[in-house]
Design an enzyme around this catalytic site. Structure first.
Site, PDB file in Angstrom:
ATOM      1  N   LYS A  56      42.774 -39.479  69.360  1.00 46.49           N
ATOM      2  CA  LYS A  56      41.480 -39.351  68.692  1.00 46.49           C
ATOM      3  C   LYS A  56      41.375 -40.400  67.594  1.00 46.49           C
ATOM      4  O   LYS A  56      42.375 -40.822  67.017  1.00 46.49           O
ATOM      5  CB  LYS A  56      41.324 -37.951  68.112  1.00 46.49           C
ATOM      6  N   HIS A  82      39.677 -34.090  64.924  1.00 43.65           N
ATOM      7  CA  HIS A  82      39.258 -35.309  64.244  1.00 43.65           C
ATOM      8  C   HIS A  82      39.301 -35.148  62.719  1.00 43.65           C
ATOM      9  O   HIS A  82      39.620 -36.082  61.987  1.00 43.65           O
ATOM     10  CB  HIS A  82      37.838 -35.709  64.674  1.00 43.65           C
ATOM     11  N   SER A 122      33.117 -37.036  68.774  1.00 38.78           N
ATOM     12  CA  SER A 122      33.814 -35.982  68.051  1.00 38.78           C
ATOM     13  C   SER A 122      32.912 -34.762  67.950  1.00 38.78           C
ATOM     14  O   SER A 122      31.743 -34.881  67.578  1.00 38.78           O
ATOM     15  CB  SER A 122      34.161 -36.477  66.638  1.00 38.78           C
ATOM     16  N   MET A 123      33.449 -33.603  68.273  1.00 34.25           N
ATOM     17  CA  MET A 123      32.686 -32.357  68.113  1.00 34.25           C
ATOM     18  C   MET A 123      32.360 -32.119  66.631  1.00 34.25           C
ATOM     19  O   MET A 123      31.316 -31.590  66.299  1.00 34.25           O
ATOM     20  CB  MET A 123      33.478 -31.168  68.661  1.00 34.25           C
TER      21      MET A 123
END
Length: 153
Positions: A56, A82, A122-123
């Protein structure tokens, strides 16, 4: 001319040259300090990513609280979330800086092929400009092929 006069002349000449040299040195030093282009932000690397693998990454806008200077950086490593990258970076930089992430994604780094692929989102932080990320990465990996895609997670 006596030996004593030669010695006195030599001492005064040496002292004069030394004084002249020192005054020039200190003038230059004070000018250097007044116009020093170095900034604490220069010490912050723009790109720090793992040496290989899939991991990530996030973009981070770093702002110096004292000067107001800002800089976009990229950090990538193998973590669960993240947000862990942002927390670690903020901790490393300390209280003089504010760190915010405009987005993140994933990186595949293949050093044996000299390839880096940036993709996904990224969520937590959303989709960044992978194009900007790739521009920064190319500065640190000029011999690599660096590509990106908004596809994937």
């Amino acid at each position: 001319m006596t030996l004593l006069k030669h010695v006195k002349l030599l001492v005064f000449t040496f002292a004069g040259v030394l004084l002249f040299w020192c005054s020039g040195y200190f003038d230059n030093f004070s000018k250097f300090n007044q116009s020093n282009p170095y900034s604490p932000m220069d010490a912050i690397k723009e790109v720090v990513i793992d040496e290989q693998g899939k991991f990530k990454y996030i973009q981070i806008n770093v702002k110096n609280k004292k000067t107001g200077e800002q800089k976009l950086i990229v950090r990538g490593t193998k973590v669960g979330y993240h947000s862990e990258i942002l927390d670690a970076t903020q901790s490393q930089l300390g209280n003089d800086y504010d760190c915010e992430s405009p987005g993140g994604g994933r990186i595949i780094h293949e050093p044996e092929k000299k390839k880096i692929f940036v993709f996904g989102y990224s969520m937590s932080f959303g989709l960044p400009s992978h194009e900007k990320t790739c521009e920064l990465i190319r500065k640190y990996y000029p011999e690599y092929t660096v590509e990106w895609s908004n596809d994937g997670y």
